[in-house]
Design a protein around this motif. Structure first.
Motif, PDB file in Angstrom:
ATOM      1  N   LEU A   6       0.846  -1.310  -0.092  1.00 35.99           N
ATOM      2  CA  LEU A   6       0.039  -0.109   0.162  1.00 35.99           C
ATOM      3  C   LEU A   6       0.800   1.139  -0.074  1.00 35.99           C
ATOM      4  CD1 LEU A   6      -2.526   1.148  -0.020  1.00 35.99           C
ATOM      5  CD2 LEU A   6      -2.816   0.871   2.531  1.00 35.99           C
ATOM      6  N   ALA A   7       1.953   1.360   0.879  1.00 35.54           N
ATOM      7  CA  ALA A   7       2.636   2.590   0.896  1.00 35.54           C
ATOM      8  C   ALA A   7       3.445   2.698  -0.552  1.00 35.54           C
ATOM      9  CB  ALA A   7       3.640   2.335   2.182  1.00 35.54           C
ATOM     10  N   PHE A   8       3.833   1.716  -1.063  1.00 36.23           N
ATOM     11  CA  PHE A   8       4.285   1.618  -2.457  1.00 36.23           C
ATOM     12  C   PHE A   8       3.723   2.146  -3.302  1.00 36.23           C
ATOM     13  CE2 PHE A   8       6.109  -0.537  -6.230  1.00 36.23           C
ATOM     14  CZ  PHE A   8       7.264   0.264  -6.451  1.00 36.23           C
ATOM     15  N   THR A   9       2.507   1.787  -3.438  1.00 38.73           N
ATOM     16  CA  THR A   9       1.431   1.997  -4.376  1.00 38.73           C
ATOM     17  C   THR A   9       1.025   3.623  -4.220  1.00 38.73           C
ATOM     18  OG1 THR A   9       0.409   0.085  -4.239  1.00 38.73           O
ATOM     19  CG2 THR A   9      -0.953   1.908  -5.269  1.00 38.73           C
ATOM     20  N   LYS A  10       1.103   4.257  -2.897  1.00 34.43           N
ATOM     21  CA  LYS A  10       0.658   5.689  -2.616  1.00 34.43           C
ATOM     22  C   LYS A  10       2.201   6.273  -3.152  1.00 34.43           C
ATOM     23  CE  LYS A  10      -2.285   5.077   1.099  1.00 34.43           C
ATOM     24  NZ  LYS A  10      -2.638   5.098   2.607  1.00 34.43           N
ATOM     25  N   SER A  11       3.086   5.746  -3.025  1.00 31.86           N
ATOM     26  CA  SER A  11       4.461   6.540  -3.508  1.00 31.86           C
ATOM     27  C   SER A  11       4.284   6.740  -5.183  1.00 31.86           C
ATOM     28  CB  SER A  11       5.772   5.840  -3.092  1.00 31.86           C
ATOM     29  OG  SER A  11       5.982   6.003  -1.619  1.00 31.86           O
ATOM     30  N   LYS A  45     -11.583  -5.544   2.012  1.00 31.12           N
ATOM     31  CA  LYS A  45     -11.293  -4.226   0.944  1.00 31.12           C
ATOM     32  C   LYS A  45     -10.049  -4.014   0.578  1.00 31.12           C
ATOM     33  CE  LYS A  45     -13.323   0.479   0.948  1.00 31.12           C
ATOM     34  NZ  LYS A  45     -14.032   1.225   1.775  1.00 31.12           N
ATOM     35  N   LEU A  46      -9.102  -4.230   1.525  1.00 35.91           N
ATOM     36  CA  LEU A  46      -7.933  -4.053   1.159  1.00 35.91           C
ATOM     37  C   LEU A  46      -7.169  -5.091   0.109  1.00 35.91           C
ATOM     38  CD1 LEU A  46      -5.037  -2.524   1.425  1.00 35.91           C
ATOM     39  CD2 LEU A  46      -4.470  -3.841   3.636  1.00 35.91           C
ATOM     40  N   LEU A  84      -7.175   3.278  -5.223  1.00 40.34           N
ATOM     41  CA  LEU A  84      -6.850   3.699  -4.032  1.00 40.34           C
ATOM     42  C   LEU A  84      -8.150   4.823  -3.556  1.00 40.34           C
ATOM     43  CD1 LEU A  84      -3.282   4.939  -4.648  1.00 40.34           C
ATOM     44  CD2 LEU A  84      -4.185   3.228  -3.139  1.00 40.34           C
ATOM     45  N   GLU A  85      -8.883   5.311  -4.473  1.00 39.09           N
ATOM     46  CA  GLU A  85      -9.811   6.080  -4.097  1.00 39.09           C
ATOM     47  C   GLU A  85     -10.986   5.217  -3.535  1.00 39.09           C
ATOM     48  OE1 GLU A  85     -11.368   8.846  -6.852  1.00 39.09           O
ATOM     49  OE2 GLU A  85      -9.317   9.482  -7.199  1.00 39.09           O
ATOM     50  N   LYS A  86     -11.378   3.797  -4.236  1.00 36.47           N
ATOM     51  CA  LYS A  86     -12.281   3.154  -3.593  1.00 36.47           C
ATOM     52  C   LYS A  86     -11.948   2.460  -2.274  1.00 36.47           C
ATOM     53  CE  LYS A  86     -13.134   1.000  -8.134  1.00 36.47           C
ATOM     54  NZ  LYS A  86     -12.866  -0.484  -8.974  1.00 36.47           N
ATOM     55  N   LEU A  87     -10.568   2.273  -2.144  1.00 31.31           N
ATOM     56  CA  LEU A  87     -10.115   1.864  -0.964  1.00 31.31           C
ATOM     57  C   LEU A  87     -10.507   2.889   0.226  1.00 31.31           C
ATOM     58  CD1 LEU A  87      -8.737  -0.297   0.928  1.00 31.31           C
ATOM     59  CD2 LEU A  87      -6.449   1.017   0.417  1.00 31.31           C
ATOM     60  N   ASN A  88     -10.417   4.236  -0.215  1.00 25.67           N
ATOM     61  CA  ASN A  88     -10.333   5.310   0.870  1.00 25.67           C
ATOM     62  C   ASN A  88     -11.840   5.554   1.003  1.00 25.67           C
ATOM     63  OD1 ASN A  88      -7.666   5.288   1.625  1.00 25.67           O
ATOM     64  ND2 ASN A  88      -7.302   6.665  -0.260  1.00 25.67           N
ATOM     65  N   SER A  89     -12.904   4.997   0.169  1.00 28.18           N
ATOM     66  CA  SER A  89     -14.222   5.402   0.480  1.00 28.18           C
ATOM     67  C   SER A  89     -15.179   4.573   1.117  1.00 28.18           C
ATOM     68  CB  SER A  89     -15.023   5.517  -0.970  1.00 28.18           C
ATOM     69  OG  SER A  89     -14.876   4.135  -1.602  1.00 28.18           O
TER      70      SER A  89
END
Length: 89
Positions: A6-11, A45-46, A84-89
């Protein structure tokens, strides 16, 4: 939890990793976590998000002679951000 994936994807989404590097490294990291059963520890979800991003990364092709279904740099980023948006919704 697959913190590193997840951190790598956000980077990558923040522009800190090049698309080709992201695609190759994400696929390898995902496979390692899968092989060591680390992905089983994620919530649904993750898990769904990371699995979708794996498929998206696998569709990436930086070459001009790519197939119609393959993704270019821009399409890769758009689809990863959507997950990532789906994960955060």
């Amino acid at each position: 939890m697959s913190f590193m994936l997840l951190a790598f994807t956000k980077s990558y989404a923040e522009g800190r990793v090049k698309p080709e590097t992201f695609s190759e490294a994400y696929i390898e990291l995902y496979r390692l976590e899968r092989d060591y059963d680390l992905l089983l520890k994620d919530n649904n979800k993750l898990s769904e998000c990371l699995s979708s991003i794996f498929c998206i990364a696998d569709l990436y092709n930086p070459n001009l002679d790519k197939e119609e279904y393959e993704l270019n740099d821009e399409e890769l980023l758009i689809q990863v951000n959507a997950e990532l948006e789906k994960l955060n919704s």
